[in-house]
Design an enzyme around this catalytic site. Structure first.
Site, mmCIF file in Angstrom:
data_model
loop_
_atom_site.group_PDB
_atom_site.id
_atom_site.type_symbol
_atom_site.label_atom_id
_atom_site.label_comp_id
_atom_site.label_asym_id
_atom_site.label_seq_id
_atom_site.Cartn_x
_atom_site.Cartn_y
_atom_site.Cartn_z
ATOM 1 N N PRO A 1 43.683 -33.923 12.625
ATOM 2 C CA PRO A 1 43.877 -35.198 11.928
ATOM 3 C C PRO A 1 45.053 -35.138 10.954
ATOM 4 C CG PRO A 1 41.548 -34.597 11.958
ATOM 5 C CD PRO A 1 42.311 -33.395 12.451
ATOM 6 N N ARG A 2 45.843 -36.230 10.907
ATOM 7 C CA ARG A 2 47.053 -36.225 10.069
ATOM 8 C C ARG A 2 46.750 -36.473 8.600
ATOM 9 N NH1 ARG A 2 49.552 -40.620 13.663
ATOM 10 N NH2 ARG A 2 47.316 -40.726 13.949
ATOM 11 N N GLN B 1 50.370 -32.796 6.812
ATOM 12 C CA GLN B 1 49.024 -33.381 6.990
ATOM 13 C C GLN B 1 48.240 -33.233 5.686
ATOM 14 O OE1 GLN B 1 50.010 -30.408 8.155
ATOM 15 N NE2 GLN B 1 48.353 -29.170 8.990
ATOM 16 N N TYR C 1 32.391 -30.851 18.455
ATOM 17 C CA TYR C 1 31.896 -31.008 17.079
ATOM 18 C C TYR C 1 31.837 -32.495 16.707
ATOM 19 C CZ TYR C 1 31.751 -30.260 11.977
ATOM 20 O OH TYR C 1 31.421 -30.261 10.630
ATOM 21 N N GLY D 1 29.501 -34.383 18.972
ATOM 22 C CA GLY D 1 28.155 -33.848 18.717
ATOM 23 C C GLY D 1 27.581 -34.458 17.445
ATOM 24 N N ARG E 1 43.398 -37.503 5.603
ATOM 25 C CA ARG E 1 41.962 -37.701 5.380
ATOM 26 C C ARG E 1 41.691 -37.829 3.892
ATOM 27 N NH1 ARG E 1 38.737 -33.095 7.809
ATOM 28 N NH2 ARG E 1 38.936 -34.157 9.791
HETATM 29 P P1 NAD Z 1 28.742 -22.761 7.930
HETATM 30 O O1 NAD Z 1 29.271 -22.421 9.267
HETATM 31 O O2 NAD Z 1 28.962 -21.819 6.803
HETATM 32 O O3 NAD Z 1 27.175 -23.038 7.996
HETATM 33 C C1 NAD Z 1 26.498 -23.447 9.155
HETATM 34 C C2 NAD Z 1 25.228 -22.624 9.267
HETATM 35 O O4 NAD Z 1 24.506 -23.030 10.449
HETATM 36 C C3 NAD Z 1 25.504 -21.130 9.431
HETATM 37 O O5 NAD Z 1 24.677 -20.401 8.567
HETATM 38 C C4 NAD Z 1 25.180 -20.857 10.892
HETATM 39 O O6 NAD Z 1 24.785 -19.518 11.140
HETATM 40 C C5 NAD Z 1 24.092 -21.879 11.133
HETATM 41 N N1 NAD Z 1 23.933 -22.212 12.560
HETATM 42 C C6 NAD Z 1 24.903 -22.507 13.461
HETATM 43 N N2 NAD Z 1 24.365 -22.752 14.664
HETATM 44 C C7 NAD Z 1 23.011 -22.626 14.519
HETATM 45 C C8 NAD Z 1 21.916 -22.747 15.410
HETATM 46 N N3 NAD Z 1 22.094 -23.066 16.700
HETATM 47 N N4 NAD Z 1 20.661 -22.534 14.930
HETATM 48 C C9 NAD Z 1 20.469 -22.189 13.624
HETATM 49 N N5 NAD Z 1 21.465 -22.059 12.741
HETATM 50 C C10 NAD Z 1 22.738 -22.277 13.182
HETATM 51 O O7 NAD Z 1 29.329 -24.205 7.577
HETATM 52 P P2 NAD Z 1 29.154 -25.100 6.266
HETATM 53 O O8 NAD Z 1 30.499 -25.419 5.772
HETATM 54 O O9 NAD Z 1 28.165 -24.513 5.352
HETATM 55 O O10 NAD Z 1 28.562 -26.429 6.902
HETATM 56 C C11 NAD Z 1 27.205 -26.803 6.772
HETATM 57 C C12 NAD Z 1 26.981 -28.167 7.400
HETATM 58 O O11 NAD Z 1 27.765 -29.142 6.726
HETATM 59 C C13 NAD Z 1 27.383 -28.222 8.875
HETATM 60 O O12 NAD Z 1 26.455 -29.026 9.583
HETATM 61 C C14 NAD Z 1 28.727 -28.901 8.842
HETATM 62 O O13 NAD Z 1 28.988 -29.606 10.028
HETATM 63 C C15 NAD Z 1 28.583 -29.840 7.650
HETATM 64 N N6 NAD Z 1 29.901 -30.120 7.072
HETATM 65 C C16 NAD Z 1 30.535 -29.200 6.300
HETATM 66 C C17 NAD Z 1 31.814 -29.485 5.814
HETATM 67 C C18 NAD Z 1 32.565 -28.527 4.931
HETATM 68 O O14 NAD Z 1 33.710 -28.797 4.601
HETATM 69 N N7 NAD Z 1 31.995 -27.420 4.515
HETATM 70 C C19 NAD Z 1 32.425 -30.701 6.131
HETATM 71 C C20 NAD Z 1 31.754 -31.600 6.941
HETATM 72 C C21 NAD Z 1 30.472 -31.309 7.403
HETATM 73 N N1 UDP Z 2 45.363 -25.257 8.399
HETATM 74 C C1 UDP Z 2 46.539 -24.572 8.143
HETATM 75 N N2 UDP Z 2 46.502 -23.216 8.109
HETATM 76 C C2 UDP Z 2 45.351 -22.510 8.261
HETATM 77 C C3 UDP Z 2 44.154 -23.206 8.516
HETATM 78 C C4 UDP Z 2 44.201 -24.592 8.582
HETATM 79 O O1 UDP Z 2 47.601 -25.175 7.957
HETATM 80 O O2 UDP Z 2 45.419 -21.262 8.196
HETATM 81 C C5 UDP Z 2 45.408 -26.728 8.434
HETATM 82 C C6 UDP Z 2 44.747 -27.364 9.656
HETATM 83 O O3 UDP Z 2 45.671 -27.455 10.731
HETATM 84 C C7 UDP Z 2 44.350 -28.716 9.103
HETATM 85 C C8 UDP Z 2 44.022 -28.436 7.640
HETATM 86 O O4 UDP Z 2 44.643 -27.192 7.338
HETATM 87 O O5 UDP Z 2 45.417 -29.616 9.169
HETATM 88 C C9 UDP Z 2 42.534 -28.316 7.361
HETATM 89 O O6 UDP Z 2 41.986 -27.415 8.303
HETATM 90 P P1 UDP Z 2 40.496 -26.891 8.262
HETATM 91 O O7 UDP Z 2 40.314 -26.009 9.444
HETATM 92 O O8 UDP Z 2 40.202 -26.337 6.919
HETATM 93 O O9 UDP Z 2 39.585 -28.187 8.383
HETATM 94 P P2 UDP Z 2 39.663 -29.547 9.243
HETATM 95 O O10 UDP Z 2 39.726 -30.593 8.215
HETATM 96 O O11 UDP Z 2 40.889 -29.560 10.108
HETATM 97 O O12 UDP Z 2 38.419 -29.525 10.041
#
Ligand code: NAD
Ligand code: UDP
Length: 313
Positions: free
Chosen positions: A275-276, A210, A146, A149, A278
């Site tokens: 991550p510890r 964390q 991730y 990527g 953020r």
């Molecule tokens: P989510 O998993 O709910 O949404 C991702 C969507 O992408 C899903 O609908 C999934 O079916 C679709 N998808 C996955 N692989 C695919 C593929 N190969 N082709 C077509 N569709 C595909 O997650 P989200 O929280 O809504 O995240 C949306 C975007 O925001 C992501 O790119 C994620 O990396 C980024 N993002 C989200 C957060 C957050 O906290 N929500 C934080 C950082 C980045």
């Molecule tokens: N975490 C937790 N219990 C859970 C799920 C997550 O303590 O049931 C912790 C996880 O180890 C991380 C933080 O919560 O330290 C945030 O995790 P999340 O998967 O939501 O997102 P991340 O920021 O790690 O991608």
């Protein structure tokens, strides 16, 4: 006024479905593509009757041919549980998904926004994280599919910009939460709320010290749209997140209290490379976009708890 044709990849997911809804409210013509890996038709069911909304079941690792003016590239599982389920596919989705979206943007002369992540900073040595920080990512760890990527996607965005003049925008999203998260999403807020509502054990990974900073989804969507509409040549990357920072223990205690739950807290092993700490620096978002988060944790949790209560009925 002509409607803008806007493509949202990953539009049936948690964030994507809110974004599609907002874009339709602003009278745009929205195409949502999604392979429904973590997304759900239920998230967009209320949009299906709108004639300016189109859903296409499509995997972004394959090229896509549509005519659009703007692209929001969100397709990618975001929860560690889901992106680690098939890490090779996650890498393909990030990298091939960026390539295909950028190729489309180049052909259509469309503006394109990449949903990048605070994960590009890895386990950060600087706190809070400014956009200039280059990150501390383990390239061979379980989160790398991730993190790396998404880093490669940023690289491709900048190379398409420099080499082909593609009009790019990059946002780095910090932990975002709200309605439309799945019951089995696996991220911390949805896990804790579902556990608390079921009076089952709240699973803290590690010792709970964390930290994370949580942004409510409406604030994020506002920032995304402002970024898409920002001045020409402002590419970002720009952090979007809420700088209020909490430990996971504080979060668990708050959710137990707000749900009147009988749940106990239990401690599970800390996942590899977790991550510890953020917290975003959001000065750039304020300066360039006039954006800052408006929904505090208490209010956002209240709305999210209500959503999950209805899901569990
Ligand atoms: P989510 O998993 O709910 O949404 C991702 C969507 O992408 C899903 O609908 C999934 O079916 C679709 N998808 C996955 N692989 C695919 C593929 N190969 N082709 C077509 N569709 C595909 O997650 P989200 O929280 O809504 O995240 C949306 C975007 O925001 C992501 O790119 C994620 O990396 C980024 N993002 C989200 C957060 C957050 O906290 N929500 C934080 C950082 C980045
Ligand atoms: N975490 C937790 N219990 C859970 C799920 C997550 O303590 O049931 C912790 C996880 O180890 C991380 C933080 O919560 O330290 C945030 O995790 P999340 O998967 O939501 O997102 P991340 O920021 O790690 O991608």
């Amino acid at each position: 006024m002509e409607r803008k044709r806007i493509l949202v990849t990953g539009g049936a997911g948690f964030v994507g479905s809110h974004l599609c809804e907002r874009l339709l409210k602003q009278e745009n013509d929205v195409i949502c593509i999604d392979n429904l890996f973590t997304g759900r038709k239920d998230n967009i069911r209320h949009l299906m009757k709108n004639p300016y909304f189109e859903f296409i079941r499509h995997d972004i690792t394959e090229p896509l041919y549509v005519e659009v003016d703007e692209i929001y590239n969100l397709a990618c599982p975001a929860s560690p549980v889901h992106y680690q389920y098939d890490p090779i596919k996650t890498g393909k989705t990030s990298v091939l998904g960026a390539l295909h979206s950028l190729g489309l943007a180049k052909r259509c002369h469309a503006r394109i926004l990449q949903a990048s992540t605070s994960e590009v900073y890895g386990d950060p040595e600087f706190h809070p994280q400014p956009e200039s920080y280059r990150g501390c990512v383990n390239p061979i760890g379980v989160r790398a599919c991730y993190d790396e990527g998404k880093r490669m996607a940023e690289t491709l965005f900048f190379d398409y910009h420099r080499q082909h003049g593609v009009d790019i925008k990059i946002i780095r999203i910090f932990n975002t939460y709200g309605p439309h998260m799945s019951l089995n999403d696996g991220r911390v807020i949805s896990n804790f709320i579902v556990q608390a509502l079921n009076n089952s054990d709240i699973t803290i990974y590690g010792n709970g010290t964390q930290t994370r900073s949580f942004c409510y989804v409406n604030d994020l969507v506002e920032g995304m749209i402002r970024m898409m509409e920002s001045r020409e040549n402002f590419t970002g990357p720009v952090n979007l997140g809420n700088p209020e920072e909490f430990t996971m223990l504080e979060l668990a205690e708050r959710i137990i209290k707000m749900t009147d739950s009988k749940s106990r807290i239990v401690y599970k092993p800390l996942p590899e490379d977790d991550p510890r700490q953020r917290r975003p620096m959001v000065d750039l978002a304020f300066k360039e976009l006039g954006w800052k988060p408006t929904v505090g944790l208490e209010e956002g949790l209240r709305k999210t708890i209500l959503y999950f209560k209805n899901q569990l009925i």
